[in-house]
Design a protein around this motif. Structure first.
Motif, PDB file in Angstrom:
ATOM      1  N   MET A  28      99.138  34.604   1.884  1.00 12.36           N
ATOM      2  CA  MET A  28      99.763  33.661   2.810  1.00 12.36           C
ATOM      3  C   MET A  28      99.655  34.161   4.240  1.00 12.36           C
ATOM      4  O   MET A  28      99.668  35.359   4.504  1.00 12.36           O
ATOM      5  CB  MET A  28     101.226  33.445   2.425  1.00 12.36           C
ATOM      6  N   LEU A  29      99.585  33.217   5.189  1.00 14.37           N
ATOM      7  CA  LEU A  29      99.400  33.560   6.595  1.00 14.37           C
ATOM      8  C   LEU A  29     100.699  33.930   7.301  1.00 14.37           C
ATOM      9  O   LEU A  29     100.697  34.730   8.224  1.00 14.37           O
ATOM     10  CB  LEU A  29      98.738  32.396   7.324  1.00 14.37           C
ATOM     11  N   ALA A  30     101.799  33.306   6.913  1.00 18.47           N
ATOM     12  CA  ALA A  30     103.070  33.531   7.607  1.00 18.47           C
ATOM     13  C   ALA A  30     103.460  35.005   7.558  1.00 18.47           C
ATOM     14  O   ALA A  30     103.221  35.695   6.557  1.00 18.47           O
ATOM     15  CB  ALA A  30     104.171  32.682   6.978  1.00 18.47           C
ATOM     16  N   GLY A  31     104.048  35.465   8.661  1.00 19.58           N
ATOM     17  CA  GLY A  31     104.451  36.867   8.738  1.00 19.58           C
ATOM     18  C   GLY A  31     105.402  37.282   7.635  1.00 19.58           C
ATOM     19  O   GLY A  31     105.406  38.436   7.197  1.00 19.58           O
ATOM     20  N   LEU A  32     106.225  36.367   7.160  1.00 15.19           N
ATOM     21  CA  LEU A  32     107.153  36.657   6.066  1.00 15.19           C
ATOM     22  C   LEU A  32     107.247  35.420   5.187  1.00 15.19           C
ATOM     23  O   LEU A  32     107.898  34.443   5.546  1.00 15.19           O
ATOM     24  CB  LEU A  32     108.537  37.039   6.613  1.00 15.19           C
ATOM     25  N   HIS A  33     106.603  35.462   4.037  1.00 14.23           N
ATOM     26  CA  HIS A  33     106.625  34.345   3.092  1.00 14.23           C
ATOM     27  C   HIS A  33     107.523  34.747   1.920  1.00 14.23           C
ATOM     28  O   HIS A  33     107.175  35.630   1.138  1.00 14.23           O
ATOM     29  CB  HIS A  33     105.226  34.017   2.601  1.00 14.23           C
ATOM     30  N   GLY A  66     102.290  26.558   5.424  1.00 12.64           N
ATOM     31  CA  GLY A  66     101.930  25.725   6.563  1.00 12.64           C
ATOM     32  C   GLY A  66     103.097  25.458   7.495  1.00 12.64           C
ATOM     33  O   GLY A  66     102.912  25.267   8.701  1.00 12.64           O
ATOM     34  N   LEU A  67     104.310  25.447   6.943  1.00 13.23           N
ATOM     35  CA  LEU A  67     105.514  25.264   7.764  1.00 13.23           C
ATOM     36  C   LEU A  67     105.958  26.589   8.390  1.00 13.23           C
ATOM     37  O   LEU A  67     106.282  26.654   9.577  1.00 13.23           O
ATOM     38  CB  LEU A  67     106.648  24.694   6.902  1.00 13.23           C
ATOM     39  N   LEU A  68     105.939  27.644   7.586  1.00 11.82           N
ATOM     40  CA  LEU A  68     106.449  28.936   8.056  1.00 11.82           C
ATOM     41  C   LEU A  68     105.577  29.559   9.140  1.00 11.82           C
ATOM     42  O   LEU A  68     106.083  30.224  10.046  1.00 11.82           O
ATOM     43  CB  LEU A  68     106.559  29.907   6.876  1.00 11.82           C
ATOM     44  N   VAL A  69     104.246  29.340   9.057  1.00 11.76           N
ATOM     45  CA  VAL A  69     103.353  30.009   9.996  1.00 11.76           C
ATOM     46  C   VAL A  69     103.587  29.548  11.428  1.00 11.76           C
ATOM     47  O   VAL A  69     103.247  30.252  12.383  1.00 11.76           O
ATOM     48  CB  VAL A  69     101.882  29.791   9.565  1.00 11.76           C
ATOM     49  N   LEU A  72     106.618  31.880  12.100  1.00  8.76           N
ATOM     50  CA  LEU A  72     106.333  33.297  11.880  1.00  8.76           C
ATOM     51  C   LEU A  72     104.822  33.493  11.894  1.00  8.76           C
ATOM     52  O   LEU A  72     104.181  33.455  10.853  1.00  8.76           O
ATOM     53  CB  LEU A  72     106.919  33.758  10.534  1.00  8.76           C
ATOM     54  N   PRO A  73     104.229  33.678  13.079  1.00 10.71           N
ATOM     55  CA  PRO A  73     102.767  33.755  13.190  1.00 10.71           C
ATOM     56  C   PRO A  73     102.189  34.913  12.370  1.00 10.71           C
ATOM     57  O   PRO A  73     102.892  35.874  12.051  1.00 10.71           O
ATOM     58  CB  PRO A  73     102.546  33.985  14.691  1.00 10.71           C
ATOM     59  N   PRO A  74     100.907  34.819  12.035  1.00 11.29           N
ATOM     60  CA  PRO A  74     100.256  35.890  11.270  1.00 11.29           C
ATOM     61  C   PRO A  74     100.281  37.213  12.014  1.00 11.29           C
ATOM     62  O   PRO A  74     100.337  37.260  13.244  1.00 11.29           O
ATOM     63  CB  PRO A  74      98.818  35.387  11.113  1.00 11.29           C
ATOM     64  N   ARG A  75     100.225  38.289  11.266  1.00  9.48           N
ATOM     65  CA  ARG A  75     100.146  39.630  11.836  1.00  9.48           C
ATOM     66  C   ARG A  75      98.840  40.267  11.374  1.00  9.48           C
ATOM     67  O   ARG A  75      98.370  39.984  10.280  1.00  9.48           O
ATOM     68  CB  ARG A  75     101.338  40.471  11.365  1.00  9.48           C
TER      69      ARG A  75
END
Length: 218
Positions: A28-33, A66-69, A72-75
């Motif tokens: 997953m792309l979000a920093g914290l999923h 898709g909502l979280l990113v 919380l942008p990718p790291r």
């Protein structure tokens, strides 16, 4: 068996060689999923034969991502993130093996997934994938074997991948790894990513796996 992970590594090296910081990323792309640890306990290899696994990955995984990113942008930040596979393949497998409701709904609203600056669908001929399977090249799971041995399944997967999920991307490139080497393809992708400004339409052709890039500073 199309050489997706090999291409991802080549692209990271190509970008780094041009002085562009880049990093390979999976999952997953979000920093914290919050659901990613639970999803890892499911068998993604057998996902095409399981409506539950498909639903969990599509809804609890990629749609939520898709909502979280956005929050919380990718790291890490400040690098081009080269994403090794994403929900496009999961949906296409869910349609080819099902069709399952979660995959059908994802095809109805494909832009609910996280967006990419440039998406790359990688394809290889049946002969090339069969040869790689026989040689035991790379990691081989049930899906890899099935795309070689089940022609009808593979055709459905290709159709839903390119003409279904592919329409969610403003910039999509389809490449054939049975005709070109990873370094050559990586140069083309880097050129497109770094020089093209206007969106480009999909290049014609089928695909069997996805490598996608996203600028982490956006």
């Amino acid at each position: 068996m199309a050489g997706k992970s090999t291409l991802v590594r080549a692209l990271v090296a190509e970008l780094e060689g041009r002085g562009v910081p880049a990093v390979r990323h999976r999952g997953m792309l979000a920093g914290l999923h919050p659901l990613q640890p639970l999803l890892r306990q499911l068998s993604s290899a057998r996902q095409p034969d399981s409506w539950w696994t498909t639903t969990a990955y599509v809804v609890g995984g990629f749609l939520l991502d898709g909502l979280l990113v956005r929050l919380l942008p990718p790291r890490p930040r400040g690098r081009v993130i080269v994403q090794d596979g994403y929900g496009d393949r999961t949906v296409a497998f869910g349609m080819a093996g099902g069709p399952y409701l979660a995959a059908v709904l994802a095809l109805r609203w494909p832009r609910a997934f996280a967006r990419f600056d440039l998406a790359v669908y990688l394809h290889a001929s049946h002969e090339a994938r069969a040869a790689r399977l026989g040689q035991g090249r790379g990691h081989i799971d049930v899906r890899d074997e099935r795309t070689v041995r089940d022609t009808a399944f593979t055709e459905r997967f290709h159709a839903f991948h390119v003409h279904g999920m592919g329409r969610r991307h403003d910039r999509l490139v389809v490449l054939d790894s049975s005709l070109r080497g990873p370094a050559d393809m990586a140069r083309e992708i880097a050129d497109r990513l770094l020089t093209e400004r206007a969106p480009t339409g999909p290049c014609p052709g089928p695909s069997s796996s996805t490598a996608a890039t996203r600028r982490s500073e956006k």
